[in-house]
Scaffold this motif. Structure first.
Motif: not given
Ligand SMILES: O=P(O)(O)OC[C@H]1O[C@](O)(CO)[C@@H](O)[C@@H]1O
Length: 368
Positions: A62-65, A106-110, A156-158, A362-364
């Motif tokens: 998703m998103g930046g990933s 997934s940057g966060s892996g979560d 930080g942010q993905s 939105l996530k919350a």
């Molecule tokens: O890379 P992740 O942690 O899977 O997150 C995917 C996307 O979701 C977000 O955490 C926002 O919901 C963005 O920062 C990111 O681009």
């Protein structure tokens, strides 16, 4: 939130207005390419080759990933001998099965969507490759399935770690002999990114800084951002997303030739008529076209004709050209320029480029 161009050359504002450190994160792009390559090699991404070439590749993120999947597909290009899709949702399509490769990024892996798809991929017996934070739920899924996992040191942010998350996919594509990409290419890309980062550095003033100049173009307009090739379109999409998330700014993404069949009509509409928004010029369209060295001849004609059409109607235009030979180099130069521009645009409006409170809210709300 008012636009003040002077903020872009005010060094105190550029650091004080960026508490999350988006500018330094963007400047780390070259280092991220090198680390992403080293981590992928150390994680033995080449083991994918032992399983043979898959029938199809699905990149879940998703998103930046998720953009990593688009970049990989554009690097492999139109001659790809197999379908490659980026999946930005919760469900694997029904046709995906045991002979396919699913890459979960997934940057966060979560991230819920990505974890759901990775879990389905394991259940269906697909080959899985995971890319993301070390020690994350995604790593746990991959480890349990004895899949290859690339633990990249995201901070930080993905979206500020796009090269850490993308380069392992290009290494995988090279291992599967889908694209030529060796250490020398990654070094060339890193050098090109260093050069762009130097030109766009905060201390460089607006009139010589391409990142600040692009932000000045985009300010107080509704940008319509097109790419004129598959690679340029990935950079155009990324720019639109970065404007959304860094600058909290709307942007409309389009890709030639499709945009020439629909979005071009907006040059004759209310948003293109600057004078009807005389007391709110912020609503006027601006056409931003990202061009590539490798364009279908018809797309070159469409690009040139569309730019003429826009200019004839008084729609301001910005044209940006990709630099480099390999598609990864070309996308990298455009993407980094856009990353800087979107961050400078945020700072020019005194918007924090790192915060994404609406996304968090939105996530919350959906987790309750
Ligand atoms: O890379 P992740 O942690 O899977 O997150 C995917 C996307 O979701 C977000 O955490 C926002 O919901 C963005 O920062 C990111 O681009």
């Amino acid at each position: 939130m008012t636009w003040e161009p002077g903020r872009l050359d005010d060094q105190r504002h550029l650091s004080g207005g960026d508490p999350g450190g988006m500018l330094p994160a963007v400047a780390a792009a070259a280092a991220h390419v090198r680390t992403g390559h080293r981590t992928a090699v150390e994680s033995r991404v080449d083991r994918l080759a032992e399983m043979g070439r898959p029938r199809a590749i699905v990149v879940a993120g998703m998103g930046g990933s998720g953009i990593a999947g688009d970049i990989m597909a554009a690097v492999i290009g139109n001659g790809a001998p197999l379908p490659i899709i980026t999946l930005r949702s919760y469900q694997l399509p029904g046709w995906v099965g045991a002979t396919d490769l699913v890459i979960a990024v997934s940057g966060s892996g979560d991230t819920g969507e990505t974890l759901a798809v990775a879990t389905q991929a394991v259940r269906r017996g697909c080959t899985l490759l995971g890319v993301g934070a070390p020690g994350s739920p995604l790593e746990a899924i991959a480890t349990q399935a004895s899949a290859v996992y690339v633990p990249v040191p995201v901070s930080g942010q993905s979206r500020a770690n796009v090269w850490l998350l993308t380069v392992p996919l290009i290494v995988a594509a090279a291992a599967l002999r889908l694209a030529p990409a060796d250490a020398e290419l990654f070094e060339r890309v890193a050098t090109a990114l260093e050069d762009m980062a130097h030109r766009c550095r905060p201390a460089s003033e607006s009139f010589v800084n391409p990142g600040k100049s692009l932000a000045l173009d985009l300010a107080e307009s509704l940008p319509v951002i097109w790419g004129s090739s598959a690679a340029a379109s990935v950079a155009a999409y990324r720019l639109a997303c970065q404007l959304n998330t860094n600058a909290k700014y709307p942007a409309i993404f389009g890709e030639l030739p499709e945009a020439g069949h629909d979005q071009v009509a907006t040059f004759d509409g209310p948003m293109a008529e600057r004078d009807i928004f005389a007391d709110a010029p912020a609503h006027a369209l601006r056409l931003v076209v990202l061009r590539d060295v490798e364009e279908h001849p018809q797309l070159t004609r469409q690009r040139e004709a569309s730019l003429r059409l826009a200019r004839e109607r008084g729609v301001p235009v910005t044209e940006l050209a990709a630099e480099g030979v390999h598609p990864l180099e070309r996308m990298a130069s455009l993407i980094l320029l856009g990353d800087y521009a979107s961050t400078y645009l945020a700072l020019g409006y005194a918007v924090d480029p790192s915060s994404v409170s609406a996304i968090s809210e939105l996530k919350a709300r959906i987790s309750q």
